[in-house]
Design a protein around this motif. Structure first.
Motif, PDB file in Angstrom:
ATOM      1  N   LEU A 196      15.931   1.343   3.497  1.00  0.00           N
ATOM      2  CA  LEU A 196      14.934   0.588   4.247  1.00  0.00           C
ATOM      3  C   LEU A 196      15.378  -0.870   4.321  1.00  0.00           C
ATOM      4  O   LEU A 196      16.014  -1.392   3.410  1.00  0.00           O
ATOM      5  CB  LEU A 196      13.578   0.678   3.554  1.00  0.00           C
ATOM      6  CG  LEU A 196      12.940   2.074   3.516  1.00  0.00           C
ATOM      7  CD1 LEU A 196      11.721   2.071   2.616  1.00  0.00           C
ATOM      8  CD2 LEU A 196      12.564   2.535   4.911  1.00  0.00           C
ATOM      9  N   THR A 197      15.024  -1.515   5.409  1.00  0.00           N
ATOM     10  CA  THR A 197      15.362  -2.923   5.579  1.00  0.00           C
ATOM     11  C   THR A 197      14.110  -3.709   5.925  1.00  0.00           C
ATOM     12  O   THR A 197      13.283  -3.254   6.716  1.00  0.00           O
ATOM     13  CB  THR A 197      16.417  -3.128   6.684  1.00  0.00           C
ATOM     14  OG1 THR A 197      15.950  -2.533   7.897  1.00  0.00           O
ATOM     15  CG2 THR A 197      17.733  -2.493   6.293  1.00  0.00           C
ATOM     16  N   PHE A 206       7.778  -7.205   4.822  1.00  0.00           N
ATOM     17  CA  PHE A 206       7.477  -6.023   5.616  1.00  0.00           C
ATOM     18  C   PHE A 206       6.224  -6.340   6.428  1.00  0.00           C
ATOM     19  O   PHE A 206       5.115  -6.371   5.904  1.00  0.00           O
ATOM     20  CB  PHE A 206       7.278  -4.800   4.717  1.00  0.00           C
ATOM     21  CG  PHE A 206       8.570  -4.301   4.127  1.00  0.00           C
ATOM     22  CD1 PHE A 206       9.207  -3.186   4.657  1.00  0.00           C
ATOM     23  CD2 PHE A 206       9.168  -4.951   3.058  1.00  0.00           C
ATOM     24  CE1 PHE A 206      10.409  -2.730   4.132  1.00  0.00           C
ATOM     25  CE2 PHE A 206      10.365  -4.513   2.518  1.00  0.00           C
ATOM     26  CZ  PHE A 206      10.991  -3.397   3.068  1.00  0.00           C
ATOM     27  N   ARG A 207       6.453  -6.610   7.687  1.00  0.00           N
ATOM     28  CA  ARG A 207       5.361  -7.028   8.564  1.00  0.00           C
ATOM     29  C   ARG A 207       4.419  -5.852   8.840  1.00  0.00           C
ATOM     30  O   ARG A 207       4.866  -4.722   9.104  1.00  0.00           O
ATOM     31  CB  ARG A 207       5.935  -7.534   9.885  1.00  0.00           C
ATOM     32  CG  ARG A 207       4.922  -8.195  10.806  1.00  0.00           C
ATOM     33  CD  ARG A 207       5.520  -8.418  12.191  1.00  0.00           C
ATOM     34  NE  ARG A 207       6.670  -9.314  12.163  1.00  0.00           N
ATOM     35  CZ  ARG A 207       6.572 -10.633  12.315  1.00  0.00           C
ATOM     36  NH1 ARG A 207       5.391 -11.200  12.514  1.00  0.00           N
ATOM     37  NH2 ARG A 207       7.646 -11.383  12.299  1.00  0.00           N
ATOM     38  N   ALA A 208       3.108  -6.104   8.785  1.00  0.00           N
ATOM     39  CA  ALA A 208       2.133  -5.055   9.051  1.00  0.00           C
ATOM     40  C   ALA A 208       2.229  -4.574  10.486  1.00  0.00           C
ATOM     41  O   ALA A 208       2.401  -5.369  11.412  1.00  0.00           O
ATOM     42  CB  ALA A 208       0.724  -5.563   8.765  1.00  0.00           C
ATOM     43  N   LEU A 255       7.055   0.808  -1.084  1.00  0.00           N
ATOM     44  CA  LEU A 255       5.661   0.372  -1.047  1.00  0.00           C
ATOM     45  C   LEU A 255       5.430  -0.544   0.151  1.00  0.00           C
ATOM     46  O   LEU A 255       4.380  -0.468   0.812  1.00  0.00           O
ATOM     47  CB  LEU A 255       5.306  -0.364  -2.340  1.00  0.00           C
ATOM     48  CG  LEU A 255       3.863  -0.856  -2.452  1.00  0.00           C
ATOM     49  CD1 LEU A 255       2.896   0.317  -2.492  1.00  0.00           C
ATOM     50  CD2 LEU A 255       3.685  -1.721  -3.686  1.00  0.00           C
ATOM     51  N   GLY A 256       6.404  -1.404   0.465  1.00  0.00           N
ATOM     52  CA  GLY A 256       6.286  -2.279   1.627  1.00  0.00           C
ATOM     53  C   GLY A 256       6.102  -1.490   2.903  1.00  0.00           C
ATOM     54  O   GLY A 256       5.261  -1.827   3.739  1.00  0.00           O
ATOM     55  N   ALA A 257       6.889  -0.423   3.090  1.00  0.00           N
ATOM     56  CA  ALA A 257       6.754   0.408   4.282  1.00  0.00           C
ATOM     57  C   ALA A 257       5.405   1.111   4.308  1.00  0.00           C
ATOM     58  O   ALA A 257       4.753   1.199   5.351  1.00  0.00           O
ATOM     59  CB  ALA A 257       7.896   1.426   4.334  1.00  0.00           C
ATOM     60  N   VAL A 262       8.139  -8.568  -0.872  1.00  0.00           N
ATOM     61  CA  VAL A 262       8.797  -8.064  -2.079  1.00  0.00           C
ATOM     62  C   VAL A 262       9.594  -9.202  -2.702  1.00  0.00           C
ATOM     63  O   VAL A 262      10.468  -9.789  -2.064  1.00  0.00           O
ATOM     64  CB  VAL A 262       9.718  -6.877  -1.750  1.00  0.00           C
ATOM     65  CG1 VAL A 262      10.413  -6.373  -3.021  1.00  0.00           C
ATOM     66  CG2 VAL A 262       8.913  -5.739  -1.098  1.00  0.00           C
ATOM     67  N   LEU A 263       9.293  -9.503  -3.949  1.00  0.00           N
ATOM     68  CA  LEU A 263       9.846 -10.680  -4.615  1.00  0.00           C
ATOM     69  C   LEU A 263      11.116 -10.341  -5.392  1.00  0.00           C
ATOM     70  O   LEU A 263      11.109  -9.487  -6.279  1.00  0.00           O
ATOM     71  CB  LEU A 263       8.802 -11.276  -5.567  1.00  0.00           C
ATOM     72  CG  LEU A 263       9.199 -12.558  -6.309  1.00  0.00           C
ATOM     73  CD1 LEU A 263       9.456 -13.694  -5.332  1.00  0.00           C
ATOM     74  CD2 LEU A 263       8.107 -12.943  -7.313  1.00  0.00           C
TER      75      LEU A 263
END
Length: 331
Positions: A38-39, A88-90, A118-120, A131-132
């Motif tokens: 994932l990117t 990860f933009r909504a 989790l971001g996706a 994500v830090l």
């Protein structure tokens, strides 16, 4: 890379479709291991120039894939010189944002299963995710035990400073962390106002307190009887004083100003004893801070977002969303 963007797009469309098709499926059916890496949509450096307190000028950000299965991606970053947030933009922003702090024993940042996936998943449900990639205390930083917290505070302030850009509500910014990242999440929730770095720009005038916090199977206490020894040693160094142990045990730093917390832990966790979450819950209850806690019979440690057949802990993401909605986090 074009192939990576294609894989991530297919993954996000699958998650979005699942979320719009009706009642939420069990987390085990939704949380998928991506076929390709994932990117993120963007990356944001935390600091102008070097991060504060650099002692080792040889540091250079390193990434390794820890998976022995070529079909599974499980990357981790170490030797972190340039801390950043990966965004990860909504898909359809609802104004909420979560700062996610992956684990790794304060010796690495395990960012696929405890970050990007989790971001996706959350971004498909309207939540913008940051994500830090935080500094690791044992890698050559002045004031090592506060270096990760400085990054977390700075990240929260930058998210709020750029809220309009990401269509966010400044008030609805939460924090989530896993394992050692769960310690950092709890540290941020309890010591958000502690001055651990000198301000560098206007963003540092903003509040670092998260609206809510979700430490998942977290390292909490620095008590040698129950702590994760690797995280404790990396964070505090050899022979810490009792005062240093207390300062970096979030269960001993809870106040009435600590935000509401969601805790999830598996009883069969052999890496970070469940007593860590129990102590944090007790402290939150004593301070009259709202807390919801889920203890699962099975799950082990480090399950993140990945399906785990027969393990009850896999339902935690849906439980978190329900709790967050009840706290008006999702709008």
């Amino acid at each position: 890379m074009p192939g990576e963007r294609h894989n991530r797009g297919m993954y996000r469309r699958h998650l979005l479709a699942a979320g719009l098709a009706g009642p939420l499926l069990p987390a085990a059916a939704q949380a998928r291991v991506a076929k390709g890496p994932l990117t993120p949509d963007a990356s944001i450096r935390l600091w102008p120039g070097e991060a504060p307190g650099l002692l080792d000028p040889t540091l250079d950000d390193q990434v390794e894939n820890r998976s022995k299965d070529p079909a599974v991606i499980d990357r981790a970053m170490h030797r972190i010189r340039t801390p950043r947030m990966d965004v990860f933009r909504a898909a359809k922003p609802n104004g909420a944002a979560v700062l996610v702090m992956p684990g790794g024993g304060y010796g690495r940042v395990v960012f696929d299963k405890e970050g990007y996936e989790l971001g996706a998943w959350l971004s498909a449900r309207g939540v913008t995710v940051f994500v830090l990639m935080y500094r690791l205390p044992g890698e050559g930083w002045r004031d090592r035990s506060n270096a990760p917290l400085a990054d977390a505070q700075r990240a929260m302030r930058l998210i709020r400073a750029r809220a309009a850009e990401w269509k966010l509500d400044q008030k609805r910014v939460g924090a989530m962390g896993f394992s050692a990242g769960g310690h950092l999440c709890a540290d941020l929730a309890t010591r958000f106002a502690r001055k651990v770095y000198e301000p560098v720009d206007a963003a540092d005038a903003l509040d670092a307190r998260p609206m809510l916090a979700a430490p998942i199977y977290p390292v909490v206490s620095m008590d040698p009887a129950i702590t994760h020894a690797g995280s404790r040693n990396a964070l505090l160094g050899p022979d810490p004083t009792p005062e240093l142990e207390a300062e970096h045990s979030p269960d001993r730093q809870v106040t009435a100003a600590t935000p509401p917390c969601f805790l999830a832990h598996a009883e069969d966790d052999l890496t970070v004893p469940v007593e860590n979450s129990l102590r944090l819950r007790a402290a939150l209850r004593a301070a009259k801070v709202p807390v919801e806690m889920h203890l699962f019979e099975t799950g082990g440690h480090g399950f993140g977002m990945r399906p785990s057949a027969g393990r009850t802990a896999q339902i935690w993401p849906d439980l978190f969303l329900s709790w967050a909605k009840a706290h008006d986090f999702l709008g």
